[in-house]
Design an enzyme around this catalytic site. Structure first.
Site, PDB file in Angstrom:
ATOM      1  N   GLU A   1      -6.866 -10.201  -2.628  1.00 23.41           N
ATOM      2  CA  GLU A   1      -7.607 -10.110  -1.538  1.00 23.41           C
ATOM      3  C   GLU A   1      -8.956  -9.928  -1.797  1.00 23.41           C
ATOM      4  O   GLU A   1      -9.694  -8.997  -1.274  1.00 23.41           O
ATOM      5  CB  GLU A   1      -7.183  -9.108  -0.654  1.00 23.41           C
ATOM      6  CG  GLU A   1      -5.961  -9.044  -0.057  1.00 23.41           C
ATOM      7  CD  GLU A   1      -5.026  -7.922   0.992  1.00 23.41           C
ATOM      8  OE1 GLU A   1      -6.073  -7.391   1.319  1.00 23.41           O
ATOM      9  OE2 GLU A   1      -3.822  -7.931   0.906  1.00 23.41           O
TER      10      GLU A   1
ATOM     11  N   GLU B   1       0.724  -1.124  -0.059  1.00 23.92           N
ATOM     12  CA  GLU B   1      -0.090  -0.019   0.008  1.00 23.92           C
ATOM     13  C   GLU B   1       0.946   1.160  -0.119  1.00 23.92           C
ATOM     14  O   GLU B   1       0.735   2.282   0.710  1.00 23.92           O
ATOM     15  CB  GLU B   1      -1.018  -0.210   1.090  1.00 23.92           C
ATOM     16  CG  GLU B   1      -1.934  -1.176   1.131  1.00 23.92           C
ATOM     17  CD  GLU B   1      -2.893  -1.488   2.367  1.00 23.92           C
ATOM     18  OE1 GLU B   1      -2.867  -0.570   3.288  1.00 23.92           O
ATOM     19  OE2 GLU B   1      -3.782  -2.101   2.332  1.00 23.92           O
TER      20      GLU B   1
END
Length: 450
Positions: free
Chosen positions: A316, A209
């Site tokens: 995910e 991220e």
């Protein structure tokens, strides 16, 4: 509120039945300009059936290969009526699931996981705060055991994650370190985890991220991510290194994670001195929110990212629903949205794997569960099982014509093919890989020795 929900359900029903039109993206409809490097979207009206037909066309083009079998005797005489039994051993596409340490002491969970999936992401067990909560006190017992289980069942595992750029997921002792000490600690962390699992993982999320967050860049400089990618690559040079980000496909309004910014950061990492030879990959988390998914945007993003030629993993994937809806409505809509995003994602051949987040309810999957506490399928589990079956060749039987030829369209992967003489019952078997390059001219010669 009830009226609004009823109207919303009507729209979903019409979408599912194809009675209203949706927008289909022209795959050549993105462009970049000097003023703004962004994705340009052009819409054309298509029914749901036409949208689905296009997806199937792309699947046939990108994920399947037309095999032409030629069956002969040793003297090159054609074998008419030979039976060909075609068995798919593996697929080039991986279905995966999130895994936690709870699997280690649950035999039923292990059997369930190993029977379905060929890929896995560990939820927390490889993260720095899990393996070294206090300085100098490393503990890899859980990821060691989880990886052992995966290895025993042919499940490939992603290294999630070496470092995480979000400040709130740093241990308190890490947050307090001055820049020089932070660099030393982070390098030690990189060396520890990457050397331990070198060559055993299918990929590493090196800096998780790093579009939305910048903990390391703020303290160590703007090239912090590139430096750590370089360090991981030097230790484990043959493993693919990924960026891993949320909202790149999920939210067109998230300015931090738009695909052009994703590519800009990826290219910046690759351009850093010493990084040109890194095997890079694209990781997209795909946490979809409680609203209809913008499939036109998803298609444009995946088309754009596919042009890099890099492998894309959906790492995910889940679909969250509005908790204000009743259970039945929430379950029905979740399956509708999930099927749409799975079908759209699968039709892009650059998407090499989809990791469902999560599977069994034992892992506390508060967003989307494939099973209940007894490992019985939910509606989500039923959908995924159905698509798993649809997207594999399975066992197929064909018969050769008068010229000893037979033709079949199969999903790419590893195959075992057995040819049986119709007169003598003598057979000949061969195992080979099927993809766009492994079978020259898509022709397979089989010789029966009878």
């Amino acid at each position: 509120m009830k009226t609004l929900i009823n109207f919303f359900l009507l729209i979903c029903f019409l979408l599912a039945s194809g009675d209203i039109t949706r927008a289909l993206i022209n795959e050549d409809s993105y462009a970049t300009t000097k003023e703004e490097n962004t994705v340009k979207t052009l819409f054309s009206p298509y029914t749901k059936q036409e949208w689905r037909s296009y997806q199937q066309k792309k699947i046939n083009e990108g994920r399947k290969t037309q095999l032409n079998f030629i069956i002969t005797y040793p003297n090159k005489t054609a074998v008419k009526g030979a039976k060909l039994y075609i068995k798919q051993l593996t697929s080039d596409f991986h279905w995966g699931c999130g895994m936690t340490h709870r699997i280690l002491n649950n035999l039923a969970y292990k059997k369930w996981f190993a029977s379905k999936f060929t890929a896995a992401d560990f939820h927390n067990e490889l993260k720095w705060y899990y393996t070294e909560p206090k300085p100098g006190q490393e503990n890899y017992s859980d990821p060691d055991a989880m990886l052992k289980f995966a290895d025993e069942h042919g499940i490939i595992v992603r290294g999630h994650t070496v470092l995480w750029d979000d400040v709130k997921y740093q241990q308190k002792w890490v947050r307090k370190l001055p820049p020089e000490k932070l660099l030393q600690a982070a390098n030690k962390r990189v060396d520890s985890v990457v050397k331990r699992y070198k060559g055993r993982l299918v990929g590493w999320d090196v800096m998780n991220e790093n579009l939305h967050h910048n903990f390391y860049e703020k303290r160590l400089g703007k090239n912090a991510s590139a430096l750590f990618y370089n360090r991981v690559h030097n230790i484990d040079p043959h493993t693919t290194l990924y960026m891993n980000e949320f909202n790149t496909t999920e939210n067109v309004n998230d300015k931090w994670a738009r695909p052009e910014k994703y590519l800009r950061r990826l290219n910046k990492i690759r351009a850093y001195p010493g990084n040109s030879d890194i095997k890079m990959g694209i990781g997209l988390q795909c946490h979809y929110g409680a609203e209809p998914i913008d499939l036109h945007y998803v298609r444009n993003v995946l088309t754009l990212l596919s042009q890099t030629g890099l492998p894309i993993w959906l790492t995910e994937l889940d679909v969250k629903m509005d908790p204000g809806l009743d259970n039945k409505t929430r379950s029905e809509l979740q399956v509708i949205y999930l099927e749409e995003i799975l079908r759209e994602s699968f039709c892009h051949a650059s998407v090499k794997a989809i990791i469902i987040w999560t599977g069994a309810s034992i892992d506390g999957c508060d967003v989307m569960c494939m099973t209940n506490e007894k490992l019985e399928n939910t509606r989500v589990g039923d959908l995924i099982d159905r698509l798993m079956e649809e997207w594999k060749t399975g066992n197929t039987e064909v018969v050769s014509d008068s010229k000893g030829m037979s033709r079949v369209l199969v999903f790419n992967g590893q195959y075992e093919v057995t040819a049986v003489d119709p007169v003598t019952n003598v057979s000949s078997s061969v195992t080979f890989k099927v993809d766009k390059v492994s079978v020259p001219d898509n022709i397979v010669h089989l010789q029966i020795l009878g």
